[in-house]
Design a protein around this motif. Structure first.
Motif, mmCIF file in Angstrom:
data_model
loop_
_atom_site.group_PDB
_atom_site.id
_atom_site.type_symbol
_atom_site.label_atom_id
_atom_site.label_comp_id
_atom_site.label_asym_id
_atom_site.label_seq_id
_atom_site.Cartn_x
_atom_site.Cartn_y
_atom_site.Cartn_z
ATOM 1 N N HIS A 25 -5.016 -11.829 -0.986
ATOM 2 C CA HIS A 25 -3.653 -11.609 -1.460
ATOM 3 C C HIS A 25 -3.402 -12.387 -2.736
ATOM 4 C CE1 HIS A 25 -2.079 -15.605 -0.430
ATOM 5 N NE2 HIS A 25 -2.924 -15.532 0.566
ATOM 6 N N CYS A 26 -2.500 -11.869 -3.537
ATOM 7 C CA CYS A 26 -1.962 -12.586 -4.677
ATOM 8 C C CYS A 26 -0.447 -12.502 -4.539
ATOM 9 C CB CYS A 26 -2.476 -12.035 -6.005
ATOM 10 S SG CYS A 26 -1.962 -10.358 -6.349
ATOM 11 N N ARG A 29 0.339 -8.428 -4.390
ATOM 12 C CA ARG A 29 -0.612 -7.432 -3.897
ATOM 13 C C ARG A 29 -1.408 -7.933 -2.696
ATOM 14 N NH1 ARG A 29 1.326 -4.786 -7.608
ATOM 15 N NH2 ARG A 29 0.360 -3.846 -9.419
ATOM 16 N N LEU A 30 -1.824 -6.983 -1.880
ATOM 17 C CA LEU A 30 -2.873 -7.201 -0.885
ATOM 18 C C LEU A 30 -4.068 -6.399 -1.361
ATOM 19 C CD1 LEU A 30 -0.983 -6.699 2.487
ATOM 20 C CD2 LEU A 30 -1.867 -8.845 1.565
#
Length: 48
Positions: A25-26, A29-30
């Motif tokens: 993850h960021c 986003r995943l």
């Protein structure tokens, strides 16, 4: 929708937990590594 329901929905759209090799993850986003990308419903995932 709570987080548990959202997680189950996402996993069902990528195929299943068995098709996930890894998840990163960021902030926004995943990122999934999948065994078979053909099982995923990417058009739904991109809409959300």
């Amino acid at each position: 929708m709570n987080y548990d329901q959202l997680a189950k929905e996402i996993l069902s759209r990528v195929g299943s937990i068995e098709s996930v090799t890894s998840i990163v993850h960021c902030v926004t986003r995943l990122r999934f590594q999948l065994k078979d990308e053909g099982l995923s419903k990417t058009e739904w995932l991109r809409q959300e």
